[in-house]
Enzyme design. Structure first.
Site, mmCIF file in Angstrom:
data_model
loop_
_atom_site.group_PDB
_atom_site.id
_atom_site.type_symbol
_atom_site.label_atom_id
_atom_site.label_comp_id
_atom_site.label_asym_id
_atom_site.label_seq_id
_atom_site.Cartn_x
_atom_site.Cartn_y
_atom_site.Cartn_z
ATOM 1 N N ARG A 60 0.829 -1.160 0.141
ATOM 2 C CA ARG A 60 -0.110 0.134 0.045
ATOM 3 C C ARG A 60 0.844 1.273 -0.025
ATOM 4 O O ARG A 60 0.425 2.302 -0.658
ATOM 5 C CB ARG A 60 -1.022 -0.085 1.320
ATOM 6 C CG ARG A 60 -1.828 1.290 1.264
ATOM 7 C CD ARG A 60 -2.929 1.120 2.190
ATOM 8 N NE ARG A 60 -2.923 0.459 3.369
ATOM 9 C CZ ARG A 60 -2.262 0.870 4.510
ATOM 10 N NH1 ARG A 60 -1.905 2.100 4.513
ATOM 11 N NH2 ARG A 60 -2.141 0.036 5.630
ATOM 12 N N LYS A 106 -8.529 4.770 -18.805
ATOM 13 C CA LYS A 106 -8.843 5.083 -20.096
ATOM 14 C C LYS A 106 -7.672 4.960 -21.001
ATOM 15 O O LYS A 106 -7.206 3.875 -21.391
ATOM 16 C CB LYS A 106 -9.346 6.492 -19.905
ATOM 17 C CG LYS A 106 -10.362 6.971 -19.059
ATOM 18 C CD LYS A 106 -11.739 6.157 -18.981
ATOM 19 C CE LYS A 106 -12.405 6.106 -17.742
ATOM 20 N NZ LYS A 106 -12.810 7.304 -17.036
ATOM 21 N N ASP A 155 -7.808 17.638 -14.408
ATOM 22 C CA ASP A 155 -8.039 16.467 -15.104
ATOM 23 C C ASP A 155 -7.774 16.277 -16.446
ATOM 24 O O ASP A 155 -8.275 17.126 -17.271
ATOM 25 C CB ASP A 155 -9.450 16.234 -14.942
ATOM 26 C CG ASP A 155 -9.913 14.871 -15.132
ATOM 27 O OD1 ASP A 155 -9.409 14.210 -15.959
ATOM 28 O OD2 ASP A 155 -10.968 14.188 -14.582
HETATM 29 C C1 LIG Z 1 -13.264 8.001 -15.884
HETATM 30 C C2 LIG Z 1 -12.698 9.192 -15.544
HETATM 31 C C3 LIG Z 1 -12.505 9.569 -14.118
HETATM 32 C C4 LIG Z 1 -12.836 8.645 -13.008
HETATM 33 O O1 LIG Z 1 -11.797 7.647 -13.110
HETATM 34 P P1 LIG Z 1 -11.853 6.210 -12.769
HETATM 35 O O2 LIG Z 1 -10.804 5.545 -13.114
HETATM 36 O O3 LIG Z 1 -13.299 5.790 -13.239
HETATM 37 O O4 LIG Z 1 -12.057 6.112 -10.936
HETATM 38 C C5 LIG Z 1 -12.277 10.919 -13.791
HETATM 39 N N1 LIG Z 1 -12.226 11.847 -14.813
HETATM 40 C C6 LIG Z 1 -12.562 11.651 -16.130
HETATM 41 C C7 LIG Z 1 -12.522 12.582 -17.348
HETATM 42 C C8 LIG Z 1 -12.975 10.331 -16.492
HETATM 43 O O5 LIG Z 1 -13.400 9.838 -17.790
#
Ligand SMILES: *Cc1c(COP(=O)(O)O)cnc(C)c1O
Length: 393
Positions: A61, A211, A186
Site C-alpha cells: 500500500r 482510459k 483532470d
Molecule cells: C473515468 C474518469 C474519471 C474517473 O476515473 P476512474 O478510473 O473511473 O475512477 C475521472 N475523470 C474523467 C475525465 C474520466 O473519464
C-alpha cells in the site's frame, strides 16, 4: 534518477526506456512484484523501510517496485518530478484534493466535471467544511472573480464532458500562480500526448489511467503527477485513504503505456475523420470536437493541444428516439461507459442521466436528448465511417 541519454529523447523512446534502470533483474519485460510485504534484514533496515516516505519495498500500500517502474514512466510522460499511481482515477483526485484542503478552505472548480468529481465537490467537501464555487470554464474572468482569500485549490478539466468544452490552461495557471493557489487538472481526455498542462504552469495533473493509459478497457487505475514535494503530501493522504493499486494492475498500465503515443495519434486521426464525416451528414445536427473549425474554442484548442483527442459528441436530428435507434443499429461501437480503449464505445448521455434528472434538467446542462458521446477506437476509419453512415440511416 532519469538516465542522461533520455533527457532529450522523444516521448516514444521515454515510454519504452525510462523505467529500465529500476528493473534490477535481467528480465526484458518488467517483473511483477506480486507481494504484499517485504523483508527487513535487521531492526535498523526494517525501521528505515518503515519510516522513509515512499520506500518501494516495505508494504505494497505504501509502494512496490512494479509501481515505482510505472511511476517513473508517468513522470517523464507528463514532464513532472514525480508521480503516484492509485487504485482508480477517483482515488487519484480524492487523495489529491483531500491532501490540499482543510476545514474552512475554499475550492474553485468548473460547472462541468466528470460525474464522480462533481460528487466529490458537491457531496463530500461541504461535509468537511470546505466551500466550493463552480464557474463556467469558458470564462477565465469567472475563475478570477470566484477566488477568495481562503481559496486553496483551482480544479479544471479540459476538454470536458459533455460538449468537449475547453478551459484556458495558461490563463488559469497564471491567475492562480500569482496568488499562491494550487492548480489541479483532470488531463484524462487529452492525455499528455496531446496536452502538457505542467508546461503551461499547472501544478498537478491527474488521470483516470483506466482510459488511455491502460488503453485496453481491462484495468481500473489512476495517477497524479507533480513536484516531489506535493506528491509526497498526496501520498500521505493516499496511504490513509487506502485505494492502492495492485502490482498486476500497475504492470498492465505499464504495458499499456508503451504504445500510448502510437495509439493516441491514431485515436486523433480516426476521431478527426469521423467528426468531419458526421459534420457533413444530413441526419446530424451538430458535432462537438475541438479539432473542427466550427468548435467555438478551436483557436484555444490549437494553442494548448498538439492533437485533439479521441472523444467527440454529436447530436442527431430526431431527439431521444433517433439517438436510441442509432445505438441499436451501430455494429462497430458498443453501448458502454468508459473511454480510451482500442474499441469504439458509445454513450447516450440523456439515458445515463435519466435516473437522477429529467430530460428538461439534462438539456439545461447541455445534454440534448439526441446527443451521443463517442470514444473513437482504433478500428479502420473507413469502416467506422461506413458503419456510422448505415446506423444513421
Ligand atoms: C473515468 C474518469 C474519471 C474517473 O476515473 P476512474 O478510473 O473511473 O475512477 C475521472 N475523470 C474523467 C475525465 C474520466 O473519464
Amino acid at each position: 534518477m532519469k538516465a542522461d541519454h533520455l533527457k532529450n529523447a522523444s516521448v516514444e523512446t521515454k515510454l519504452i526506456h525510462t523505467d529500465r534502470e529500476l528493473n534490477a533483474t535481467s528480465a526484458v519485460a518488467p517483473p511483477i512484484f506480486q507481494t504484499a510485504t517485504f523483508r527487513g534484514d535487521s531492526a535498523q533496515d526494517f525501521a528505515d523501510r518503515a519510516s522513509r516516505p515512499r520506500h518501494p519495498e516495505f508494504y505494497t500500500r505504501y509502494g512496490n517496485p512494479t509501481l515505482s517502474q510505472v511511476e517513473s514512466v508517468l513522470a517523464s510522460l507528463e514532464g513532472s518530478e514525480s508521480a503516484l499511481v492509485t487504485g482508480s482515477g477517483m482515488a487519484a483526485v480524492s487523495a489529491t484534493v483531500l491532501a490540499i484542503v482543510s476545514q474552512g478552505d475554499h475550492v474553485v472548480a468548473q460547472k462541468n466535471h466528470y460525474g464522480g468529481t462533481l460528487n466529490l465537490l458537491n457531496s463530500f467537501l461541504p461535509r468537511f467544511g470546505v466551500d466550493v464555487t463552480q464557474v463556467d470554464q469558458t470564462d477565465t474572468a469567472a475563475f478570477e472573480k470566484a477566488v477568495r482569500p481562503n481559496t486553496k485549490l483551482i480544479l479544471i478539466e479540459t476538454p470536458s464532458n459533455p460538449l468537449m468544452t475547453l478551459t484556458d490552461i495558461a490563463a488559469v495557471a497564471k491567475l492562480a500562480g500569482s496568488r499562491g493557489i494550487t492548480t489541479l487538472i483532470d488531463n484524462t481526455f487529452a492525455t499528455p500526448i496531446n496536452q502538457r498542462p505542467l508546461d503551461f504552469g499547472i501544478d498537478l495533473s491527474f488521470h483516470s489511467a483506466t482510459k488511455y493509459f491502460g488503453g485496453h478497457s481491462d484495468l481500473i487505475a489512476g495517477a497524479v503527477m507533480g513536484s516531489s514535494e506535493s506528491i509526497i503530501k498526496i501520498w500521505n493522504a493516499h496511504v490513509i485513504l487506502g485505494a492502492a493499486l495492485g502490482p498486476f494492475d500497475a504492470w498492465l498500465m505499464l504495458r499499456g503505456l508503451r504504445t500510448l503515443s502510437l495509439r493516441v495519434r491514431q485515436h486523433n486521426e480516426n476521431a478527426m475523420a469521423l467528426a468531419e464525416f458526421l459534420k457533413s451528414h444530413k441526419a446530424v445536427k451538430v458535432v462537438h470536437y475541438p479539432g473542427l473549425k466550427s468548435h467555438p474554442q478551436h483557436e484555444l484548442a490549437r494553442k494548448q493541444m498538439s492533437g485533439f483527442g479521441g472523444m467527440l459528441t454529436f447530436e442527431v436530428n430526431g431527439g431521444y428516439e433517433a439517438a436510441d435507434r442509432f445505438l441499436s443499429r451501430i455494429r462497430l461501437a458498443s453501448r458502454a461507459a468508459s473511454l480510451g480503449g482500442i474499441e469504439t464505445l458509445a454513450v447516450h448521455p440523456a439515458s445515463n442521466f435519466l435516473h437522477y434528472m429529467t430530460l428538461e434538467q439534462a438539456a439545461k446542462i447541455g445534454i440534448a436528448p439526441g446527443l451521443l458521446r463517442i470514444s473513437v477506437g482504433l478500428e479502420g476509419k473507413e469502416d467506422l465511417i461506413a458503419d456510422f453512415d448505415q446506423a444513421l440511416g
